[in-house]
Design a protein around this motif. Structure first.
Motif, PDB file in Angstrom:
ATOM      1  N   LEU A  15     -46.012  22.399  28.923  1.00 58.85           N
ATOM      2  CA  LEU A  15     -45.017  22.699  27.368  1.00 58.85           C
ATOM      3  C   LEU A  15     -45.109  21.837  26.685  1.00 58.85           C
ATOM      4  O   LEU A  15     -45.146  21.145  25.609  1.00 58.85           O
ATOM      5  N   PHE A  16     -44.737  20.547  27.569  1.00 65.34           N
ATOM      6  CA  PHE A  16     -43.886  18.474  27.418  1.00 65.34           C
ATOM      7  C   PHE A  16     -45.250  18.298  27.555  1.00 65.34           C
ATOM      8  O   PHE A  16     -45.495  16.707  26.383  1.00 65.34           O
ATOM      9  N   GLY A  17     -46.917  18.361  27.532  1.00 69.04           N
ATOM     10  CA  GLY A  17     -47.841  17.549  27.314  1.00 69.04           C
ATOM     11  C   GLY A  17     -48.089  16.927  28.322  1.00 69.04           C
ATOM     12  O   GLY A  17     -48.114  15.613  28.384  1.00 69.04           O
ATOM     13  N   THR A  18     -47.450  16.410  29.737  1.00 71.62           N
ATOM     14  CA  THR A  18     -46.912  15.733  30.883  1.00 71.62           C
ATOM     15  C   THR A  18     -48.013  14.877  31.092  1.00 71.62           C
ATOM     16  O   THR A  18     -49.347  16.004  32.024  1.00 71.62           O
ATOM     17  N   TYR A  19     -48.457  13.589  31.018  1.00 67.20           N
ATOM     18  CA  TYR A  19     -49.462  13.980  32.110  1.00 67.20           C
ATOM     19  C   TYR A  19     -49.210  13.080  33.608  1.00 67.20           C
ATOM     20  O   TYR A  19     -48.118  13.193  33.757  1.00 67.20           O
ATOM     21  N   ILE A  20     -50.445  14.383  33.968  1.00 63.89           N
ATOM     22  CA  ILE A  20     -49.972  14.150  35.692  1.00 63.89           C
ATOM     23  C   ILE A  20     -51.325  13.488  36.702  1.00 63.89           C
ATOM     24  O   ILE A  20     -52.445  13.538  36.241  1.00 63.89           O
ATOM     25  N   MET A  21     -50.911  12.679  37.631  1.00 66.25           N
ATOM     26  CA  MET A  21     -52.217  12.213  38.501  1.00 66.25           C
ATOM     27  C   MET A  21     -52.321  13.219  39.587  1.00 66.25           C
ATOM     28  O   MET A  21     -51.287  13.394  40.464  1.00 66.25           O
ATOM     29  N   VAL A  22     -53.273  13.624  40.022  1.00 66.74           N
ATOM     30  CA  VAL A  22     -53.910  14.230  41.384  1.00 66.74           C
ATOM     31  C   VAL A  22     -54.245  12.923  42.753  1.00 66.74           C
ATOM     32  O   VAL A  22     -55.620  12.491  42.275  1.00 66.74           O
ATOM     33  N   GLY A  30     -57.995  13.073  40.704  1.00 66.01           N
ATOM     34  CA  GLY A  30     -57.715  13.322  39.268  1.00 66.01           C
ATOM     35  C   GLY A  30     -56.555  12.972  38.030  1.00 66.01           C
ATOM     36  O   GLY A  30     -55.430  12.467  38.653  1.00 66.01           O
ATOM     37  N   GLY A  31     -56.741  13.701  37.130  1.00 61.44           N
ATOM     38  CA  GLY A  31     -55.595  13.125  36.475  1.00 61.44           C
ATOM     39  C   GLY A  31     -55.966  14.000  35.637  1.00 61.44           C
ATOM     40  O   GLY A  31     -56.956  13.666  34.834  1.00 61.44           O
ATOM     41  N   GLY A  32     -54.817  13.900  34.207  1.00 60.06           N
ATOM     42  CA  GLY A  32     -54.735  14.979  32.891  1.00 60.06           C
ATOM     43  C   GLY A  32     -53.275  15.651  32.567  1.00 60.06           C
ATOM     44  O   GLY A  32     -52.311  15.490  33.402  1.00 60.06           O
ATOM     45  N   LEU A  33     -53.633  16.441  31.745  1.00 56.31           N
ATOM     46  CA  LEU A  33     -52.744  17.850  31.127  1.00 56.31           C
ATOM     47  C   LEU A  33     -52.699  18.470  32.073  1.00 56.31           C
ATOM     48  O   LEU A  33     -53.982  19.197  32.527  1.00 56.31           O
ATOM     49  N   CYS A  47     -60.601  20.170  35.705  1.00 58.60           N
ATOM     50  CA  CYS A  47     -60.839  20.694  37.197  1.00 58.60           C
ATOM     51  C   CYS A  47     -59.434  21.092  37.745  1.00 58.60           C
ATOM     52  O   CYS A  47     -58.714  21.280  37.279  1.00 58.60           O
ATOM     53  N   ARG A  48     -60.056  21.949  39.332  1.00 59.25           N
ATOM     54  CA  ARG A  48     -58.930  22.504  39.597  1.00 59.25           C
ATOM     55  C   ARG A  48     -58.858  21.900  41.191  1.00 59.25           C
ATOM     56  O   ARG A  48     -59.817  21.635  41.413  1.00 59.25           O
ATOM     57  N   TYR A  49     -57.441  22.190  41.471  1.00 55.19           N
ATOM     58  CA  TYR A  49     -57.252  21.368  42.848  1.00 55.19           C
ATOM     59  C   TYR A  49     -56.251  22.281  43.592  1.00 55.19           C
ATOM     60  O   TYR A  49     -55.462  22.986  42.689  1.00 55.19           O
ATOM     61  N   LEU A  50     -56.587  22.107  45.062  1.00 54.09           N
ATOM     62  CA  LEU A  50     -55.540  23.239  45.480  1.00 54.09           C
ATOM     63  C   LEU A  50     -53.973  22.781  45.644  1.00 54.09           C
ATOM     64  O   LEU A  50     -54.096  21.497  45.567  1.00 54.09           O
ATOM     65  N   ARG A  51     -53.648  23.219  45.727  1.00 54.71           N
ATOM     66  CA  ARG A  51     -51.875  22.753  45.444  1.00 54.71           C
ATOM     67  C   ARG A  51     -51.882  23.079  47.256  1.00 54.71           C
ATOM     68  O   ARG A  51     -50.830  21.745  46.982  1.00 54.71           O
ATOM     69  N   SER A  52     -51.922  23.301  48.139  1.00 51.84           N
ATOM     70  CA  SER A  52     -51.673  23.280  49.543  1.00 51.84           C
ATOM     71  C   SER A  52     -51.870  22.544  49.863  1.00 51.84           C
ATOM     72  O   SER A  52     -51.198  20.798  50.807  1.00 51.84           O
ATOM     73  N   PRO A  60     -48.155   7.994  33.565  1.00 52.09           N
ATOM     74  CA  PRO A  60     -47.932   7.575  32.260  1.00 52.09           C
ATOM     75  C   PRO A  60     -49.739   7.393  31.916  1.00 52.09           C
ATOM     76  O   PRO A  60     -49.908   7.210  32.780  1.00 52.09           O
ATOM     77  N   PRO A  61     -50.407   8.202  31.024  1.00 48.08           N
ATOM     78  CA  PRO A  61     -51.770   8.396  30.354  1.00 48.08           C
ATOM     79  C   PRO A  61     -52.277   7.110  31.106  1.00 48.08           C
ATOM     80  O   PRO A  61     -51.899   5.983  30.619  1.00 48.08           O
ATOM     81  N   PRO A  62     -53.318   6.921  31.498  1.00 44.22           N
ATOM     82  CA  PRO A  62     -53.756   5.317  31.578  1.00 44.22           C
ATOM     83  C   PRO A  62     -53.789   4.725  30.534  1.00 44.22           C
ATOM     84  O   PRO A  62     -53.742   3.233  30.742  1.00 44.22           O
ATOM     85  N   GLN A  63     -54.122   4.869  29.696  1.00 45.10           N
ATOM     86  CA  GLN A  63     -54.367   4.133  28.225  1.00 45.10           C
ATOM     87  C   GLN A  63     -52.819   3.304  27.531  1.00 45.10           C
ATOM     88  O   GLN A  63     -53.247   2.639  26.848  1.00 45.10           O
ATOM     89  N   CYS A  64     -51.582   4.018  28.226  1.00 47.19           N
ATOM     90  CA  CYS A  64     -51.091   3.748  27.634  1.00 47.19           C
ATOM     91  C   CYS A  64     -49.891   2.555  28.994  1.00 47.19           C
ATOM     92  O   CYS A  64     -50.292   2.297  29.764  1.00 47.19           O
ATOM     93  N   SER A  65     -49.620   1.115  27.924  1.00 43.40           N
ATOM     94  CA  SER A  65     -49.357   0.172  28.515  1.00 43.40           C
ATOM     95  C   SER A  65     -47.398   0.329  28.605  1.00 43.40           C
ATOM     96  O   SER A  65     -46.960   0.862  27.787  1.00 43.40           O
ATOM     97  N   ILE A  66     -46.868  -0.165  29.267  1.00 46.15           N
ATOM     98  CA  ILE A  66     -45.422  -0.141  29.988  1.00 46.15           C
ATOM     99  C   ILE A  66     -44.972  -1.735  29.647  1.00 46.15           C
ATOM    100  O   ILE A  66     -46.020  -2.364  30.489  1.00 46.15           O
ATOM    101  N   ASN A  67     -44.260  -2.319  28.963  1.00 45.65           N
ATOM    102  CA  ASN A  67     -43.494  -3.190  28.717  1.00 45.65           C
ATOM    103  C   ASN A  67     -42.299  -3.562  29.749  1.00 45.65           C
ATOM    104  O   ASN A  67     -40.655  -2.884  29.277  1.00 45.65           O
ATOM    105  N   LEU A  68     -42.633  -4.150  30.773  1.00 48.06           N
ATOM    106  CA  LEU A  68     -41.376  -4.021  31.774  1.00 48.06           C
ATOM    107  C   LEU A  68     -40.537  -5.248  31.464  1.00 48.06           C
ATOM    108  O   LEU A  68     -41.438  -6.824  31.597  1.00 48.06           O
TER     109      LEU A  68
END
Length: 68
Positions: A15-22, A30-33, A47-52, A60-68
């Motif tokens: 629902l919120f379009g959160t980026y997920i890293m697998v 893998g990664g994506g929405l 791609c499909r990944y087994l939950r188990s 954060p999506p890979p194209q985003c930079s984080i300023n710390l």
């Protein structure tokens, strides 16, 4: 690192379009929405990944930079 595993977490990510890293054995495979899920698999990107055997992490999506 926020790990998600409940159905409600995957629904919120969709629902919120959160980026997920697998991860598998601590390595990124893998990664994506989240496009869909059921009791056995989660579809991230095209791609499909087994939950188990996979770990799903909110990241954060890979194209985003984080300023710390």
């Amino acid at each position: 690192m926020d790990i998600i595993h409940r159905d409600a977490d995957f629904t919120n990510a969709m629902l919120f379009g959160t980026y997920i890293m697998v991860l598998l054995d601590g390595k990124m495979i893998g990664g994506g929405l989240v496009a869909g899920f059921d009791e056995n698999e989660v579809e991230v990107g095209s791609c499909r990944y087994l939950r188990s055997s996979s770990t799903f992490v909110i990241a954060p999506p890979p194209q985003c930079s984080i300023n710390l």
